[in-house]
Design a protein around this motif. Structure first.
Motif, short mmCIF file in Angstrom:
data_model
loop_
_atom_site.label_atom_id
_atom_site.label_comp_id
_atom_site.label_asym_id
_atom_site.label_seq_id
_atom_site.Cartn_x
_atom_site.Cartn_y
_atom_site.Cartn_z
N ALA A 95 52.48 35.20 56.69
CA ALA A 95 52.24 34.22 55.64
C ALA A 95 51.26 34.75 54.60
O ALA A 95 51.46 34.59 53.39
CB ALA A 95 51.71 32.92 56.24
N LEU A 96 50.21 35.40 55.05
CA LEU A 96 49.24 35.95 54.11
C LEU A 96 49.84 37.10 53.32
O LEU A 96 49.58 37.26 52.12
CB LEU A 96 47.98 36.40 54.86
N ARG A 97 50.65 37.90 53.97
CA ARG A 97 51.33 38.99 53.27
C ARG A 97 52.28 38.44 52.22
O ARG A 97 52.50 39.06 51.18
CB ARG A 97 52.11 39.86 54.26
N ALA A 98 52.85 37.27 52.50
CA ALA A 98 53.79 36.66 51.56
C ALA A 98 53.10 36.09 50.34
O ALA A 98 53.75 35.80 49.34
CB ALA A 98 54.58 35.55 52.27
N GLY A 99 51.77 35.94 50.41
CA GLY A 99 51.03 35.46 49.25
C GLY A 99 50.32 34.14 49.45
O GLY A 99 49.75 33.59 48.50
N ALA A 100 50.32 33.61 50.68
CA ALA A 100 49.61 32.36 50.94
C ALA A 100 48.12 32.53 50.67
O ALA A 100 47.54 33.56 50.98
CB ALA A 100 49.83 31.91 52.38
N SER A 101 47.52 31.50 50.08
CA SER A 101 46.09 31.54 49.76
C SER A 101 45.24 30.85 50.81
O SER A 101 44.01 30.95 50.77
CB SER A 101 45.84 30.87 48.40
N ASP A 149 47.71 51.39 50.71
CA ASP A 149 46.96 51.32 49.47
C ASP A 149 45.92 52.43 49.37
O ASP A 149 44.88 52.28 48.73
CB ASP A 149 46.27 49.95 49.35
N ALA A 150 46.17 53.56 50.02
CA ALA A 150 45.20 54.64 50.05
C ALA A 150 44.81 55.10 48.65
O ALA A 150 43.64 55.38 48.37
CB ALA A 150 45.75 55.81 50.87
N ALA A 151 45.79 55.19 47.77
CA ALA A 151 45.50 55.63 46.40
C ALA A 151 44.58 54.65 45.71
O ALA A 151 43.65 55.03 45.00
CB ALA A 151 46.80 55.79 45.61
N GLY A 152 44.83 53.34 45.94
CA GLY A 152 43.97 52.33 45.34
C GLY A 152 42.56 52.40 45.88
O GLY A 152 41.59 52.19 45.15
N VAL A 187 28.74 40.07 41.90
CA VAL A 187 29.72 40.04 42.99
C VAL A 187 31.07 39.57 42.46
O VAL A 187 32.12 40.14 42.79
CB VAL A 187 29.25 39.11 44.12
N LYS A 188 31.06 38.53 41.62
CA LYS A 188 32.30 38.04 41.04
C LYS A 188 33.02 39.14 40.26
O LYS A 188 34.25 39.27 40.33
CB LYS A 188 32.02 36.85 40.11
N THR A 189 32.24 39.94 39.55
CA THR A 189 32.84 41.03 38.78
C THR A 189 33.48 42.05 39.70
O THR A 189 34.60 42.52 39.46
CB THR A 189 31.76 41.72 37.92
N HIS A 190 32.78 42.39 40.79
CA HIS A 190 33.34 43.36 41.74
C HIS A 190 34.61 42.82 42.39
O HIS A 190 35.60 43.55 42.55
CB HIS A 190 32.31 43.69 42.83
N VAL A 191 34.60 41.53 42.77
CA VAL A 191 35.78 40.93 43.38
C VAL A 191 36.95 40.94 42.40
O VAL A 191 38.09 41.26 42.76
CB VAL A 191 35.49 39.48 43.84
N SER A 192 36.67 40.62 41.14
CA SER A 192 37.71 40.64 40.11
C SER A 192 38.29 42.04 39.96
O SER A 192 39.52 42.21 39.85
CB SER A 192 37.12 40.17 38.78
N HIS A 193 37.44 43.06 39.97
CA HIS A 193 37.92 44.43 39.86
C HIS A 193 38.79 44.80 41.06
O HIS A 193 39.82 45.47 40.92
CB HIS A 193 36.74 45.40 39.77
N LYS A 197 42.63 46.10 41.10
CA LYS A 197 42.98 47.43 41.61
C LYS A 197 44.05 47.38 42.68
O LYS A 197 44.87 48.30 42.81
CB LYS A 197 41.73 48.13 42.13
N PHE A 198 44.05 46.31 43.49
CA PHE A 198 45.03 46.22 44.57
C PHE A 198 46.18 45.28 44.24
O PHE A 198 47.07 45.09 45.07
CB PHE A 198 44.34 45.76 45.86
N GLY A 199 46.16 44.69 43.05
CA GLY A 199 47.23 43.76 42.68
C GLY A 199 47.28 42.57 43.61
O GLY A 199 48.35 42.04 43.90
N ALA A 200 46.11 42.14 44.08
CA ALA A 200 46.03 41.03 45.04
C ALA A 200 45.89 39.70 44.31
O ALA A 200 45.24 39.62 43.28
CB ALA A 200 44.84 41.24 45.98
N ARG A 201 46.49 38.66 44.87
CA ARG A 201 46.42 37.33 44.27
C ARG A 201 45.06 36.69 44.48
O ARG A 201 44.56 35.96 43.62
CB ARG A 201 47.49 36.42 44.88
#
Length: 240
Positions: A95-101, A149-152, A187-193, A197-201
């Motif tokens: 479910a989390l892999r599918a994009g559930a928040s 995601d090693a490259a990321g 911290v918010k800035t780092h989380v946003s980055h 970088k990982f294309g995470a939702r």
């Protein structure tokens, strides 16, 4: 106003959830779905802020419905909060892999469920403590990190790695700021980055990244965050 779609194959529970949402200030129901296929159809039409999604439904299960909802451009901003009867549900990881928040048990008190709706509507992530134990077990069972995601990860700075490890441990922004002696805005800035970088939702998917890349290892005190640290906390609050 947070617009909520309820998807559950049990009519009584579905109706109860709708009434709960309807009676809560700041929330409004935009539809009910009795199966996953209907949930996808209604989500594309109504474009809700949050979908309360049962994991196990006929026609199309909640995980596949979530994957579809998260993949369509018109529902890109829709967040899915998964509901399950079982704290050891085999589908948590999927479910989390599918994009559930978010992921909650159906016996969660109404006040906590409503709070969860607001958390995920704000773009944050939330996972019930009992469910995080299942998630950790899934990671521990896997033969080893596939490192997709090693490259990321190579592009992640040292400070971002520290933040990612603490996100995987379940700390919110304020807790991470105190741990690293930096401001919450930093911290918010780092989380946003990291999300970019990982294309995470959201943070839930950052947790998966941390484990799949081997940055955090279940059962060990790897890096800044212990691998089992998720078990007693919600993963929540990118707003701190």
């Amino acid at each position: 106003m947070i617009r909520v779609l309820v998807a559950d194959d049990q009519a009584l529970l579905r109706g109860s959830l709708r009434l709960l949402v309807e009676a809560t200030e700041g929330l409004t129901p935009v539809g009910e779905a009795a199966d996953g296929s209907e949930a996808v159809r209604l989500a594309r039409r109504a474009r809700p802020d949050v979908v309360l999604m049962d994991v196990r439904m006929p026609v199309l299960d909640g995980i596949e419905a979530t994957r579809l909802i998260c993949s369509f451009p018109e529902t890109a901003r829709t967040r899915v909060l998964m509901l399950t009867m079982f704290d050891l549900d085999d589908h948590v990881y999927g479910a989390l892999r599918a994009g559930a928040s978010g992921f909650l048990l159906k016996d969660t008190p109404p006040s906590e469920l409503l709070a969860a709706v607001r958390v995920v509507a704000a773009g944050d992530a939330l996972i019930a403590p009992a469910v995080t134990r299942r998630l950790i077990s899934e990671f521990a069972r896997r033969p080893g990190p596939a490192r997709p995601d090693a490259a990321g990860l190579d592009s992640v700075t040292g400070r971002e790695r520290e933040v990612l490890e603490l996100v995987a441990r379940g700390l919110n922004n304020a807790e991470i700021a105190r741990r690293l002696y930096v401001g919450v805005s930093t911290v918010k800035t780092h989380v946003s980055h990291l999300l970019g970088k990982f294309g995470a939702r959201d943070r839930a998917q950052l947790v998966i990244v941390a484990y799949e890349t081997g940055l955090v290892v279940p059962g060990t005190g790897t890096g800044t965050a212990a691998g089992t640290g998720l078990g007693g906390q919600f993963i929540e609050g990118s707003s701190g």
